[in-house]
Write a protein that holds these residues in place. Structure first.
Motif, PDB file in Angstrom:
ATOM      1  N   GLY A  55       0.713  -1.176  -0.042  1.00 41.77           N
ATOM      2  CA  GLY A  55       0.257   0.066   0.041  1.00 41.77           C
ATOM      3  C   GLY A  55       0.967   1.299  -0.055  1.00 41.77           C
ATOM      4  O   GLY A  55       0.394   2.359  -0.492  1.00 41.77           O
ATOM      5  N   ILE A  56       1.840   1.237   0.608  1.00 42.30           N
ATOM      6  CA  ILE A  56       2.863   2.436   0.650  1.00 42.30           C
ATOM      7  C   ILE A  56       3.527   2.695  -0.873  1.00 42.30           C
ATOM      8  O   ILE A  56       3.632   3.785  -1.164  1.00 42.30           O
ATOM      9  N   TYR A  57       3.864   1.457  -1.201  1.00 39.60           N
ATOM     10  CA  TYR A  57       4.541   1.614  -2.595  1.00 39.60           C
ATOM     11  C   TYR A  57       3.380   2.398  -3.747  1.00 39.60           C
ATOM     12  O   TYR A  57       3.864   3.052  -4.360  1.00 39.60           O
ATOM     13  N   ILE A  58       2.218   1.878  -3.345  1.00 36.47           N
ATOM     14  CA  ILE A  58       1.320   2.370  -4.459  1.00 36.47           C
ATOM     15  C   ILE A  58       0.927   3.776  -4.187  1.00 36.47           C
ATOM     16  O   ILE A  58       0.800   4.525  -5.203  1.00 36.47           O
ATOM     17  N   ALA A  59       0.838   4.093  -2.922  1.00 33.42           N
ATOM     18  CA  ALA A  59       0.586   5.556  -2.356  1.00 33.42           C
ATOM     19  C   ALA A  59       1.727   6.302  -3.070  1.00 33.42           C
ATOM     20  O   ALA A  59       1.436   7.474  -3.647  1.00 33.42           O
ATOM     21  N   ALA A  60       2.816   5.922  -2.861  1.00 29.53           N
ATOM     22  CA  ALA A  60       4.161   6.691  -3.556  1.00 29.53           C
ATOM     23  C   ALA A  60       4.185   6.536  -4.965  1.00 29.53           C
ATOM     24  O   ALA A  60       4.474   7.819  -5.597  1.00 29.53           O
ATOM     25  N   GLY A  61       3.739   5.491  -5.673  1.00 34.06           N
ATOM     26  CA  GLY A  61       3.568   5.656  -7.084  1.00 34.06           C
ATOM     27  C   GLY A  61       2.521   6.479  -7.811  1.00 34.06           C
ATOM     28  O   GLY A  61       2.744   7.013  -8.651  1.00 34.06           O
ATOM     29  N   LEU A  92      -1.225  17.803   2.932  1.00 40.75           N
ATOM     30  CA  LEU A  92      -2.556  18.562   3.436  1.00 40.75           C
ATOM     31  C   LEU A  92      -2.878  19.847   2.523  1.00 40.75           C
ATOM     32  O   LEU A  92      -3.903  19.763   2.166  1.00 40.75           O
ATOM     33  N   PHE A  93      -1.641  20.698   2.239  1.00 41.82           N
ATOM     34  CA  PHE A  93      -2.010  21.746   1.397  1.00 41.82           C
ATOM     35  C   PHE A  93      -2.549  21.404  -0.155  1.00 41.82           C
ATOM     36  O   PHE A  93      -3.635  21.810  -0.358  1.00 41.82           O
ATOM     37  N   PRO A  94      -1.917  20.258  -0.752  1.00 39.33           N
ATOM     38  CA  PRO A  94      -2.472  20.191  -2.068  1.00 39.33           C
ATOM     39  C   PRO A  94      -4.234  19.627  -1.764  1.00 39.33           C
ATOM     40  O   PRO A  94      -4.743  19.424  -2.806  1.00 39.33           O
ATOM     41  N   ALA A  95      -4.068  18.712  -0.813  1.00 42.59           N
ATOM     42  CA  ALA A  95      -5.209  17.903  -0.593  1.00 42.59           C
ATOM     43  C   ALA A  95      -6.487  19.049  -0.370  1.00 42.59           C
ATOM     44  O   ALA A  95      -7.633  18.681  -0.957  1.00 42.59           O
ATOM     45  N   TYR A  96      -6.274  20.154   0.489  1.00 38.27           N
ATOM     46  CA  TYR A  96      -7.322  20.968   0.583  1.00 38.27           C
ATOM     47  C   TYR A  96      -7.742  21.841  -0.567  1.00 38.27           C
ATOM     48  O   TYR A  96      -8.791  22.189  -0.970  1.00 38.27           O
ATOM     49  N   ILE A  97      -6.550  22.209  -1.351  1.00 39.81           N
ATOM     50  CA  ILE A  97      -6.763  22.948  -2.749  1.00 39.81           C
ATOM     51  C   ILE A  97      -7.613  22.001  -3.544  1.00 39.81           C
ATOM     52  O   ILE A  97      -8.628  22.462  -4.297  1.00 39.81           O
ATOM     53  N   LEU A 124       1.894   4.481 -12.860  1.00 38.05           N
ATOM     54  CA  LEU A 124       0.673   4.010 -12.552  1.00 38.05           C
ATOM     55  C   LEU A 124      -0.185   4.846 -13.213  1.00 38.05           C
ATOM     56  O   LEU A 124       0.163   6.086 -13.604  1.00 38.05           O
ATOM     57  N   GLU A 125      -1.560   4.567 -13.464  1.00 42.27           N
ATOM     58  CA  GLU A 125      -2.651   5.150 -14.454  1.00 42.27           C
ATOM     59  C   GLU A 125      -3.130   6.311 -13.430  1.00 42.27           C
ATOM     60  O   GLU A 125      -3.319   6.060 -12.165  1.00 42.27           O
ATOM     61  N   GLY A 126      -3.444   7.475 -13.921  1.00 45.56           N
ATOM     62  CA  GLY A 126      -4.149   8.544 -12.993  1.00 45.56           C
ATOM     63  C   GLY A 126      -3.512   8.960 -11.833  1.00 45.56           C
ATOM     64  O   GLY A 126      -4.074   9.113 -10.691  1.00 45.56           O
ATOM     65  N   CYS A 127      -1.997   9.124 -11.948  1.00 46.66           N
ATOM     66  CA  CYS A 127      -1.145   9.619 -10.681  1.00 46.66           C
ATOM     67  C   CYS A 127      -1.821  11.166 -10.349  1.00 46.66           C
ATOM     68  O   CYS A 127      -2.167  11.761 -11.231  1.00 46.66           O
ATOM     69  N   PHE A 128      -1.540  11.487  -9.048  1.00 51.55           N
ATOM     70  CA  PHE A 128      -2.050  12.601  -8.701  1.00 51.55           C
ATOM     71  C   PHE A 128      -0.827  13.502  -8.782  1.00 51.55           C
ATOM     72  O   PHE A 128      -1.049  14.780  -9.118  1.00 51.55           O
ATOM     73  N   ARG A 129       0.400  13.065  -8.567  1.00 49.63           N
ATOM     74  CA  ARG A 129       1.531  13.771  -9.033  1.00 49.63           C
ATOM     75  C   ARG A 129       2.709  12.905  -9.273  1.00 49.63           C
ATOM     76  O   ARG A 129       2.480  11.775  -9.254  1.00 49.63           O
TER      77      ARG A 129
END
Length: 453
Positions: free
Chosen positions: A189-195, A295-300, A268-273
């Motif tokens: 799960g950590i790898y996927i969140a990083a990816g 948190l800052f990008p999440a609130y934006i 990965l597909e549909g990356c956030f950053r």
């Protein structure tokens, strides 16, 4: 023993059938006919059922990880042909010690006393007392796993028991496929969140050994331990560590570097950053990057979702991610060493042919290749993303890179303009830099003209 199991396999296939059970029910939820069938046919038991949630309430963790072990002992005593009971514990059952030997350490409190307390104490009081009961253990999982080991030694001494202690179980090294994994547990799960570019900062010690063991290693050890327990019949319960730190160390910092490079090459597909996770040990820096990069990008994003009439989800997602990271930080900040003499002895008992089939020698493991296969396996087997979608994923990654470059440039220009407007020193520095550039251009033109003439 392996030859005998191979020849008897068709017989067992005709006699045995899948049965349904439940660790929380009396007699493990087995029917009378199921118990009778198991009683007549079972020779080897692998007990790996447990709750692996680190934040599990103590009552549930004790019921599933301790009381269920006692139920298993009762059931195994009814098996007429039992040759081995292999219990899967964890290498972190004694994580309050820096060096862990191949022995069962006595817990601070007898398991039965904990079970008795749970019968009368309500959940609210139990939650308050749980940290006191656990002592230096970081969570209920490691605490109850130590209790289970002690219960096996004290109540199962008449059975052919062996204990295998894996460390952090990761994707497969070789079997069934390199990089195969089917869940988000452990580092997956950590790898996927990083990816996906969600995880940018993780609390940990970059130079500490990351004791991740490929899943096929403890599986092969378990099979071999069952064989050895059946043929050698050891007088005492033997402990076998399935760890990598001593034989093949690889640090958390090394892993983060490989994960970043791997997901940039095979995104990965549909990356956030863009993937760019860092292992940070300093509390202040970690909190800073958590605020700025999480948190800052999440609130934006959630504000943008609301403006588009969509349901906000990024802040909630990051709070869930932070809870998961907090559960893991004890293991990423610290380092342990395990004795491995029993594992070495076990390997010596195997023939050359069986060592190749039931491999658990980690010296040939190449960590960067393994981590790259792990990342690819998470993409293929957990997220079910087809490799044919790579061109689109890479195009999306290039778009994110351009957005990042434009955003950083805009922020730098805005800050610089603010400084120039507010500070005489900044204005003087700006004019000095512009003057140097102008003189350099003039010098270059004069030099080019002289060369041409």
């Amino acid at each position: 023993m392996f030859d005998r199991l191979r020849t008897e396999r068709p017989y067992f296939a005709t006699q045995l059938r899948p049965v349904c059970g439940d660790m929380l029910l009396p007699n493990l939820g087995l029917s009378a006919s199921d118990c009778q069938m198991l009683k007549q046919n079972v020779h080897v038991v692998f007990h790996s059922a447990a709750t692996i949630r680190f934040d599990e309430p103590l009552r549930v963790a004790v019921e599933m990880n301790v009381v269920a072990v006692r139920k298993m002992l009762v059931l195994c005593r009814t098996f007429r042909h039992l040759e081995a009971l292999v219990h899967v514990s964890t290498a972190y059952a004694n994580c309050d010690r820096p060096y862990i030997e191949e022995t069962v350490y006595p817990p601070p409190v007898e398991p039965q006393k904990i079970i008795d307390v749970l019968e009368w104490m309500d959940d609210e009081i139990l939650e308050l007392f749980t940290p006191k009961l656990m002592g230096e253990k970081p969570n209920t999982y490691t605490y109850t796993k130590q209790l289970a080991e002690h219960l096996l030694v004290t109540e199962g001494s008449d059975l052919p028991i062996a204990i295998v202690r894996p460390s952090i179980v990761g994707a497969a090294w070789k079997e069934p496929f390199p990089g195969w994994i089917d869940n988000y547990n452990g580092p997956s799960g950590i790898y996927i969140a990083a990816g996906r570019g969600l995880l940018r900062s993780m609390k940990g010690e970059s130079k500490a050994s990351a004791d991740i063991v490929p899943v096929d290693i403890p599986v092969n050890i378990m099979i071999t331990v069952a064989w050895y327990t059946a043929i050698a019949k050891p007088k005492n319960i033997l402990i076998y560590h399935a760890t990598t730190g001593g034989a093949k160390p690889f640090t958390w910092g090394d892993i983060s570097d490989v994960v970043n490079k791997s997901f940039k090459h095979t995104p990965l597909e549909g990356c956030f950053r863009r993937p760019n996770v860092a292992i940070v040990s300093n509390n202040f820096l970690h909190e800073y990057w958590t605020c700025v990069s999480h948190l800052f990008p999440a609130y934006i994003c959630d504000i943008a979702f609301r403006l588009m009439g969509k349901r906000p989800r990024m802040v909630r997602l990051y709070h869930k991610l932070h809870r998961s990271i907090d559960c893991l930080k004890f293991f990423t900040l610290n380092e342990w060493h395990w004795a491995n003499s029993n594992q070495y002895m076990l390997r010596q008992q195997l023939s050359q042919a069986d060592q190749k089939i039931f491999y658990f020698d980690l010296h040939p493991l190449h960590w960067p290749t393994y981590i790259e296969n792990y990342c690819l396996g998470a993409k293929k087997y957990v997220l079910n993303e087809d490799v044919s979608g790579l061109p689109a994923a890479r195009a999306h990654m290039r778009k994110l890179q351009i957005i990042r470059w434009v955003f950083n440039s805009a922020v730098a220009i805005i800050l610089w303009r603010v400084l120039i407007a507010k500070s005489q020193f900044a204005r003087n520095l700006w004019f000095f830099i512009v003057g140097l550039v102008f003189k350099f251009v003039q010098y270059f033109r004069i030099t080019s003209t002289m060369h041409k003439s």
